[in-house]
Design an enzyme around this catalytic site. Structure first.
Site, PDB file in Angstrom:
ATOM      1  N   HIS A 409       0.911  -1.177   0.238  1.00  0.00           N
ATOM      2  CA  HIS A 409      -0.148   0.005   0.189  1.00  0.00           C
ATOM      3  C   HIS A 409       0.578   1.212   0.291  1.00  0.00           C
ATOM      4  O   HIS A 409       1.886   1.518   0.529  1.00  0.00           O
ATOM      5  CB  HIS A 409      -1.244   0.312   1.370  1.00  0.00           C
ATOM      6  CG  HIS A 409      -0.300   0.129   2.392  1.00  0.00           C
ATOM      7  ND1 HIS A 409       0.287   1.357   3.265  1.00  0.00           N
ATOM      8  CD2 HIS A 409      -0.147  -1.241   3.654  1.00  0.00           C
ATOM      9  CE1 HIS A 409       0.342   0.336   4.353  1.00  0.00           C
ATOM     10  NE2 HIS A 409       0.531  -0.021   4.655  1.00  0.00           N
ATOM     11  N   CYS A 428       2.474  -5.186   6.941  1.00  0.00           N
ATOM     12  CA  CYS A 428       2.540  -4.825   5.240  1.00  0.00           C
ATOM     13  C   CYS A 428       3.466  -4.131   4.912  1.00  0.00           C
ATOM     14  O   CYS A 428       4.247  -3.964   5.672  1.00  0.00           O
ATOM     15  CB  CYS A 428       1.344  -4.199   5.418  1.00  0.00           C
ATOM     16  SG  CYS A 428      -0.437  -4.917   5.654  1.00  0.00           S
TER      17      CYS A 428
END
Length: 526
Positions: A409, A428
């Site tokens: 992301h 992440c």
């Protein structure tokens, strides 16, 4: 002697062992021109008894070989000589031939030489094809696609077709990354055998233009590793001056090690300089092992994230075409080794905060904190952060299928991309220039790209399917060959090298990680 020294047995001993074992096997094999694959038959009791005395993990494969050959012996003098040559090349895979082949021992016990030769060949083949260690035993979460080879059938086929060396050569990874790293291993082993480089004594920072007694040893070390050319080193002589030429070599060293590239010899650089040539060779050996775990056929279009280096590479048509810096999980919140399909791009994604993070780090700060960060609690009790400039996911999320809530992301916190140590997230992967990367992925379909661009302007949350298969691999490689053909190293941020080395019986001492900046406020949310 540990498993990383004494790399190749004395060739004369190997030859004597082969010759003696061959004499013992000669009568049984004198007329053996080719191994015939037959319908599985009952193995002769004496042969079956010998198989039963082997290590249990190799018995099924050995038994299958003799089922396929009708219980007939498979080794003769020519084939044993080929096996000797194969063993002599074990060092190219950072393996110790003596761990798998004992040709002298075969000569000492000729009655069992046939079966033990088969077991040795299969054991070595399995290591080349699958690795020595099961990855799940040394990593908490490892979900990659493993390589899978039927070594018993493959060995019989290789003997049948008289191509034993070629078959063994093809078991290890054939990609340029493995081959170049193998060549790097041989080079560092040669440096170590020749005495290595001068030990670097940690101390005061070495500044440009300063005079320091450690500089001559530093020049020798940088020359051996290829950061300074031999001709340049000769011109420097034994000068203790930290000159511009030495600084240039140091910048090359810092780039290869993922350090801050400033030409100064500060704390982080000094720790990396503390590794010996033997340590670096053994670190390469660990990473060759990791590569042997993986399937050989890769998707021609894929995204690979090296979590040890915090670098992402985008491959298209089997070639690397784009790379970005990334921020990955911290030591406490490690990004796992994972392989998943890339499903879709989400423009302006909201973030549903994992319950654990919400309980520990957000809810205790009260309603005012939630409001200040565009957060609210939905009807199901989850904390959600609205899409927008404050969203921890930034302006785009790259969704992976069934990925344990691990995804790639954007981020509003851009400063961490400028750090050399970028293991800072909750697991992440934050992608530098993520919006531009999303546009690159969607560019083959103008309609999809237009939808994404429109959403970026409007601020609407929009999911855009890629419409094609793109794989994502999250890898942990602390030694690899960079785009300039140089061996690059990263420190063991997740301590996975340490754990793998222990499992493989390798004694390696690697530098501790030095981070140049503490985590920012809320920097490790996602």
């Amino acid at each position: 002697m540990d498993s990383m020294s004494g790399w190749v047995m004395n060739r004369r001993e190997l030859g004597l062992g082969v010759a003696t074992a061959s004499l013992a096997l000669g009568a049984a094999n004198a007329s053996l021109a080719q191994v015939q694959v037959t319908v599985p038959n009952t193995i002769p009791p004496a042969l079956d008894a010998q198989i039963g005395r082997l290590a249990q993990d190799i018995q099924p494969d050995v038994r299958k070989v003799y089922e396929l050959t009708g219980g007939r012996p498979v080794w003769n003098a020519e084939r044993l000589r080929a096996l000797q040559d194969i063993a002599s090349r074990a060092e190219h895979h950072a393996l110790h031939a003596g761990d798998y082949f004992d040709f002298v021992g075969l000569a000492a016990q000729p009655d069992t030489a046939e079966v033990r030769s088969t077991a040795a060949a299969l054991g070595y083949a399995k290591v080349l094809a699958h690795g020595r260690i099961a990855p799940e035993t040394v990593e908490e979460l490892w979900e990659m696609q493993k390589n899978s080879v039927d070594v018993a059938s493959g060995l019989v086929g290789a003997l049948n077709n008289n191509n034993l060396p070629a078959w063994f050569d093809g078991l290890a990874p054939q990609d340029i990354g493995y081959k170049n790293l193998s060549a790097g291993y041989i080079r560092y082993r040669r440096i170590a055998r020749d005495g290595g480089w001068p030990a670097f004594a940690a101390g005061a920072q070495i500044e440009p233009g300063a005079s320091d007694p450690r500089v001559p040893g530093l020049v020798k070390r940088l020359t051996l590793e290829g950061d300074i050319s031999p001709s340049a080193a000769t011109a420097m002589g034994n000068s203790a001056v930290y000159s511009a030429a030495v600084q240039q070599g140091m910048r090359s060293f810092q780039t290869r090690h993922g350090l801050g590239v400033d030409g100064r010899v500060g704390p982080a650089t000094q720790r990396s300089l503390g590794a010996s040539a033997e340590d670096r060779a053994r670190q390469i050996a660990l990473n060759l092992e990791r590569r042997r775990w993986l399937k050989r056929d890769l998707q021609p279009e894929r995204i690979e994230v090296n979590t040890a280096a915090a670098i992402m590479v985008y491959w298209k048509d089997g070639q690397p075409v784009h790379s970005n810096r990334v921020v990955v999980g911290s030591h406490a919140n490690q990004t796992p080794s994972l392989e998943r399909d890339f499903a879709s791009v989400v423009a302006n994604p909201p973030w549903t905060v994992p319950m654990g993070i919400a309980r520990r780090e957000i809810l205790p700060k009260g309603p005012g904190y939630l409001a200040a960060n565009d957060m609210y609690i939905n009807d199901n009790g989850w904390v959600v952060q609205r899409a927008g400039p404050r969203s921890s996911l930034g302006y785009v999320k790259f969704e992976l299928r069934d990925s344990y809530a691990i995804f790639l992301h954007d981020t509003p916190s851009k400063g961490a991309f400028n750090l050399s140590v970028r293991q800072r997230s909750h697991g992440c992967v934050r992608v530098q220039n993520a919006v531009e990367f999303a546009r690159l992925l969607l560019a083959p379909d103008p309609t999809k790209l237009e939808r994404f661009d429109t959403a970026q302007v409007s601020g609407d949350t929009t999911r855009v399917q890629t419409g094609r298969q793109i794989g994502v691999r999250l890898l942990y490689w602390t030694a690899f060959v960079d785009g300039q053909g140089r061996v690059a190293f990263r420190e063991d941020s997740y301590r996975r090298d340490t754990k793998l080395a222990r499992a493989m019986g390798i004694d390696v001492r690697l530098p501790e990680v030095v981070s140049e900046a503490p985590a920012d406020k809320d920097d490790d949310w996602v």
